[in-house]
Design a protein around this motif. Sequence first.
Motif, PDB file in Angstrom:
ATOM      1  N   SER A  22      35.928  25.222 -52.113  1.00 26.92           N
ATOM      2  CA  SER A  22      35.340  24.872 -53.411  1.00 26.92           C
ATOM      3  C   SER A  22      34.423  23.663 -53.286  1.00 26.92           C
ATOM      4  N   THR A  23      34.874  22.653 -52.539  1.00 22.83           N
ATOM      5  CA  THR A  23      34.063  21.449 -52.359  1.00 22.83           C
ATOM      6  C   THR A  23      32.753  21.774 -51.662  1.00 22.83           C
ATOM      7  N   VAL A  24      32.803  22.639 -50.669  1.00 19.06           N
ATOM      8  CA  VAL A  24      31.591  23.004 -49.943  1.00 19.06           C
ATOM      9  C   VAL A  24      30.564  23.632 -50.885  1.00 19.06           C
ATOM     10  N   GLN A  25      31.040  24.308 -51.928  1.00 21.66           N
ATOM     11  CA  GLN A  25      30.124  24.961 -52.853  1.00 21.66           C
ATOM     12  C   GLN A  25      29.511  23.991 -53.858  1.00 21.66           C
ATOM     13  N   PHE A  26      30.308  23.061 -54.397  1.00 23.75           N
ATOM     14  CA  PHE A  26      29.748  22.216 -55.463  1.00 23.75           C
ATOM     15  C   PHE A  26      29.236  20.861 -54.978  1.00 23.75           C
ATOM     16  N   LEU A  27      29.648  20.429 -53.776  1.00 23.03           N
ATOM     17  CA  LEU A  27      29.235  19.112 -53.307  1.00 23.03           C
ATOM     18  C   LEU A  27      27.719  18.968 -53.158  1.00 23.03           C
ATOM     19  N   PRO A  28      27.001  19.958 -52.619  1.00 27.76           N
ATOM     20  CA  PRO A  28      25.545  19.799 -52.528  1.00 27.76           C
ATOM     21  C   PRO A  28      24.886  19.536 -53.878  1.00 27.76           C
ATOM     22  N   GLU A  29      25.386  20.161 -54.928  1.00 24.93           N
ATOM     23  CA  GLU A  29      24.815  19.930 -56.259  1.00 24.93           C
ATOM     24  C   GLU A  29      25.132  18.514 -56.734  1.00 24.93           C
ATOM     25  N   LEU A  30      26.362  18.045 -56.470  1.00 22.13           N
ATOM     26  CA  LEU A  30      26.713  16.685 -56.863  1.00 22.13           C
ATOM     27  C   LEU A  30      25.874  15.655 -56.107  1.00 22.13           C
ATOM     28  N   GLN A  31      25.552  15.961 -54.857  1.00 20.54           N
ATOM     29  CA  GLN A  31      24.734  15.037 -54.072  1.00 20.54           C
ATOM     30  C   GLN A  31      23.353  14.858 -54.692  1.00 20.54           C
ATOM     31  N   ARG A  32      22.844  15.910 -55.320  1.00 21.37           N
ATOM     32  CA  ARG A  32      21.533  15.817 -55.951  1.00 21.37           C
ATOM     33  C   ARG A  32      21.589  15.050 -57.272  1.00 21.37           C
ATOM     34  N   ARG A  33      22.759  14.996 -57.887  1.00 20.09           N
ATOM     35  CA  ARG A  33      22.864  14.407 -59.221  1.00 20.09           C
ATOM     36  C   ARG A  33      23.503  13.019 -59.224  1.00 20.09           C
ATOM     37  N   GLY A  34      24.490  12.792 -58.374  1.00 26.93           N
ATOM     38  CA  GLY A  34      25.221  11.527 -58.396  1.00 26.93           C
ATOM     39  C   GLY A  34      24.491  10.416 -57.672  1.00 26.93           C
ATOM     40  N   ALA A  35      24.776   9.165 -58.086  1.00 24.04           N
ATOM     41  CA  ALA A  35      24.185   8.010 -57.409  1.00 24.04           C
ATOM     42  C   ALA A  35      24.925   7.690 -56.121  1.00 24.04           C
ATOM     43  N   HIS A  36      26.231   7.931 -56.101  1.00 23.78           N
ATOM     44  CA  HIS A  36      27.052   7.649 -54.925  1.00 23.78           C
ATOM     45  C   HIS A  36      28.263   8.579 -54.966  1.00 23.78           C
ATOM     46  N   ILE A  37      28.618   9.152 -53.814  1.00 22.69           N
ATOM     47  CA  ILE A  37      29.738  10.092 -53.753  1.00 22.69           C
ATOM     48  C   ILE A  37      30.661   9.719 -52.605  1.00 22.69           C
ATOM     49  N   ASP A  38      31.955   9.654 -52.882  1.00 19.84           N
ATOM     50  CA  ASP A  38      32.986   9.476 -51.856  1.00 19.84           C
ATOM     51  C   ASP A  38      33.832  10.737 -51.813  1.00 19.84           C
ATOM     52  N   VAL A  39      34.064  11.256 -50.601  1.00 13.58           N
ATOM     53  CA  VAL A  39      34.900  12.436 -50.411  1.00 13.58           C
ATOM     54  C   VAL A  39      36.160  12.013 -49.667  1.00 13.58           C
ATOM     55  N   PHE A  40      37.302  12.231 -50.291  1.00 14.12           N
ATOM     56  CA  PHE A  40      38.587  11.889 -49.694  1.00 14.12           C
ATOM     57  C   PHE A  40      39.199  13.156 -49.109  1.00 14.12           C
ATOM     58  N   GLN A  41      39.411  13.153 -47.799  1.00 12.48           N
ATOM     59  CA  GLN A  41      39.848  14.361 -47.113  1.00 12.48           C
ATOM     60  C   GLN A  41      40.858  14.018 -46.030  1.00 12.48           C
ATOM     61  N   SER A  42      41.779  14.948 -45.808  1.00 10.87           N
ATOM     62  CA  SER A  42      42.767  14.740 -44.751  1.00 10.87           C
ATOM     63  C   SER A  42      42.188  15.070 -43.389  1.00 10.87           C
ATOM     64  N   THR A  43      41.425  16.129 -43.293  1.00 17.27           N
ATOM     65  CA  THR A  43      40.818  16.556 -42.040  1.00 17.27           C
ATOM     66  C   THR A  43      39.439  17.129 -42.316  1.00 17.27           C
ATOM     67  N   ALA A  44      38.444  16.631 -41.634  1.00 17.50           N
ATOM     68  CA  ALA A  44      37.085  17.139 -41.837  1.00 17.50           C
ATOM     69  C   ALA A  44      36.984  18.572 -41.328  1.00 17.50           C
ATOM     70  N   PRO A  45      36.420  19.486 -42.121  1.00 20.56           N
ATOM     71  CA  PRO A  45      36.307  20.882 -41.678  1.00 20.56           C
ATOM     72  C   PRO A  45      35.054  21.102 -40.845  1.00 20.56           C
ATOM     73  N   TRP A  46      35.043  22.218 -40.161  1.00 18.23           N
ATOM     74  CA  TRP A  46      33.818  22.663 -39.512  1.00 18.23           C
ATOM     75  C   TRP A  46      32.997  23.377 -40.577  1.00 18.23           C
ATOM     76  N   VAL A  47      31.742  22.982 -40.736  1.00 18.16           N
ATOM     77  CA  VAL A  47      30.879  23.566 -41.755  1.00 18.16           C
ATOM     78  C   VAL A  47      29.749  24.317 -41.063  1.00 18.16           C
ATOM     79  N   LEU A  48      29.603  25.578 -41.404  1.00 19.72           N
ATOM     80  CA  LEU A  48      28.557  26.412 -40.816  1.00 19.72           C
ATOM     81  C   LEU A  48      27.408  26.567 -41.805  1.00 19.72           C
TER      82      LEU A  48
END
Length: 209
Positions: free
Chosen positions: A109-135
């Motif tokens: 879900s984050t992979v889908q909406f995060l790019p849109e938030l990056q275009r709109r937000g001034a600053h974004i922090d992502v709290f994650q237990s393990t970074a995924p591999w993104v293709l």
Amino acid sequence: MVLPHPRRRPPSALLGSCYEHGADDVIRYGVEVRACRWDQPGRRWLVTTTAGSYAAKALVMAAGPWHQPRYPDIPGLAGFPGAVFHSARWDHEADLDGRRIAVVGNAASTVQFLPELQRRGAHIDVFQSTAPWVLPKPDYALPTKVRRLLERRPTARRLVRGMHHWTQEAIGLALRLAFGGVGSQRHPAPHPCGTHRGQHHRGGRRATD
């Protein structure tokens, strides 16, 4: 068909297709299914919902395992003055433009909406237990002629869908073979920002795009 989305919500691509093909007439919004029971003498399903009872010859369970959102237990979250919502219960009234945004979790879900938030937000922090591999996800618009061909030729449509399916399966298999599958060895993944790295095997977790 029973969906949890209220009718006031702007139509998504899925709901837009329902409107287009007239399926919206049989969708019950904001309805919770309480019980399903097979009636052997009548040879049909008896479904009890918050909006009444229904009888059906076929019953399809398609709610998925995560249809009930789980909120993190964060001290002080209840008293936070800003907007707080789960991605499965998106607050479309929240103004996110130019805001500082915190995202908890990094799954599909984050992979889908995060790019849109990056275009709109001034600053974004992502709290994650393990970074995924993104293709990379090479989305593209189908030309009108191709769309017409797929609409008129079911065989061509099945061929294209099969090609996409087996391409994804082949990628997963190749990653497992190339890096030994799930084990103790780790292969760091470079992050676009250079600050976070995946600490598990390629193929050890679901790859997202």
